[in-house]
Design an enzyme around this catalytic site. Structure first.
Site, PDB file in Angstrom:
ATOM      1  N   SER A 210       0.849  -1.196   0.000  1.00 31.33           N
ATOM      2  CA  SER A 210       0.000   0.000   0.000  1.00 31.33           C
ATOM      3  C   SER A 210       0.880   1.239   0.000  1.00 31.33           C
ATOM      4  O   SER A 210       2.067   1.177  -0.342  1.00 31.33           O
ATOM      5  CB  SER A 210      -0.944  -0.016   1.208  1.00 31.33           C
ATOM      6  OG  SER A 210      -1.918   1.002   1.088  1.00 31.33           O
ATOM      7  N   ASN A 211       0.320   2.375   0.385  1.00 37.58           N
ATOM      8  CA  ASN A 211       1.072   3.625   0.463  1.00 37.58           C
ATOM      9  C   ASN A 211       0.545   4.444   1.639  1.00 37.58           C
ATOM     10  O   ASN A 211      -0.334   4.003   2.373  1.00 37.58           O
ATOM     11  CB  ASN A 211       0.974   4.395  -0.859  1.00 37.58           C
ATOM     12  CG  ASN A 211      -0.459   4.667  -1.260  1.00 37.58           C
ATOM     13  OD1 ASN A 211      -1.197   5.345  -0.552  1.00 37.58           O
ATOM     14  ND2 ASN A 211      -0.877   4.116  -2.406  1.00 37.58           N
TER      15      ASN A 211
END
Length: 402
Positions: A210-211
């Site tokens: 993810s981020n």
């Protein structure tokens, strides 16, 4: 005030249904475009043919008539106003409780326009606590009740419950559109799609890629668009943030593929799209069905590209659609942003940099530069994300009217 206005007249089963003929004739005479839908019970009091002749439009009676099963949603979106007159006690009760057993109610539940209703029933029914409660609920929904009149009723009694006279209803509609014109917002009637937050790409049942996106900026833009009058579809990735704005429908997603499918589904009906989400560019080729156990000193994952949502939207953009993208960079910010604006057929791009203090992920503030496809550049200094969102929406409104 009624010239060219699209009025959807719903007629329910009441002796006052005979007034729908006069009402239709008066509305058409005022220059309104009138479409009529009826409940089956209403046809016991006045024929669909009568109202079709007066309105100059076919009058569907059943959900299977004239492709109504497919078209009742679009009919609800077509109208500037849905007027239910007469609204019987039975129909009011069903509206208040979300029941959907005929075409009129199916269209009512699909309507995105203001709803006005003119009750018609005997006085005892009108004053019954159940009816009063149902009326109160419809008012809570934001609908407008046309006051009942007093006089001789179908039962032969004298009292309250008569449907308002057609001339009075037309006068009220004139006032409605007059007030609406003075309170009109710049994006009234527009449908906007906003993507926000991160996506997650699963590696196994307990791990994912993810981020750091929190979704704050995208949610702020969705709220600013809704404040400007747009009906907003917020396609929101996994985040602990949300919004409770009345003008926003949230479509929750997790992966880039989820977001792609959700955006593509609502894109054809949209006028504005703002792609603020931080979407994964790559995802694992294979997702393990069990937790991957620690083993070798080195471990690699094979990745494949996700769908390029912005490029797909840009390639399929209609002449009246406006597409806005985001460009978050760590270097060569201006060069990359302008290339993205051209390559993906965007109308505007919002550039921000992780190098700017107070901007980027997880901050409550942001600093951005806007580039549009007409060559205009606008620097927005460090502000709260809500203020930046309003500036972005102001630029969108300018482009809409350019």
């Amino acid at each position: 005030m009624l010239q060219g206005k699209k009025i959807l007249l719903g007629v329910s089963g009441s002796i006052a249904a005979y007034k729908a003929a006069t009402l239709t004739r008066l509305l058409v005479k005022e220059g309104a475009i009138v479409k009529v839908i009826m409940t089956p019970a209403a046809a016991d009091f006045i024929t669909p043919l009568t109202l079709a002749t007066l309105s100059k439009n076919e009058v569907p009676l059943h959900i299977s008539d004239h492709n109504s099963w497919n078209n009742h949603v679009m009919l609800g979106r077509w109208a500037d106003v849905m007027l239910i007159a007469p609204a019987s006690a039975n129909t009011i009760a069903k509206m208040a409780n979300g029941l959907c057993d005929n075409l009129l109610l199916a269209t009512y539940l699909s309507a995105t326009c203001p709803v006005l209703f003119a009750p018609a029933m005997d006085e005892d029914m009108w004053k019954h606590p159940a009816t009063r409660q149902n009326i109160a609920r419809l008012l809570q929904y934001g609908h407008q009740q046309i006051p009942v009149a007093a006089g001789e009723l179908a039962s032969g009694l004298i009292g309250e419950g008569r449907m308002a006279e057609p001339e009075n209803i037309v006068a009220l509609l004139r006032r409605h559109f007059s007030v609406a014109a003075s309170a009109r917002k710049p994006l009234d009637g527009k449908i906007a799609v906003v993507t926000a937050g991160p996506t997650i790409e699963h590696i196994d049942p307990v791990r994912y890629i993810s981020n750091h996106s929190s979704g704050k900026m995208g949610i702020a833009i969705a709220e600013a668009l809704a404040d400007a009058g747009a009906q907003v579809k917020l396609v929101l990735g996994p985040t602990n943030l949300t919004t409770h704005h009345n003008g926003i429908d949230i479509i929750p997603v997790q992966s880039a593929e989820d977001m792609f499918r959700s955006v593509i589904a609502v894109y054809p009906l949209s006028d504005i799209v703002v792609a603020a989400a931080a979407v994964a560019d790559y995802r694992p080729v294979q997702i393990a069905d069990k937790k991957i156990k620690k083993g070798e000193d080195k471990f690699s994952i094979s990745l494949e590209k996700t769908h390029d949502i912005l490029r797909t939207l840009g390639n399929n953009k209609g002449p009246q659609q406006l597409l806005v993208g985001f460009s978050l960079e760590t270097n060569n910010e201006r060069e990359y942003a302008l290339k993205k604006l051209r390559d993906k057929n965007l109308d505007m791009i919002v550039m921000n940099s992780l190098a700017d203090p107070g901007a980027g992920f997880n901050h409550d503030t942001n600093k951005v530069t806007l580039f549009d496809n007409k060559g205009k550049e606008r620097d927005i200094p460090l502000k709260s994300k809500q203020e930046v969102a309003r500036d972005i929406v102001s630029a969108i409104i300018e482009l809409q009217h350019a």
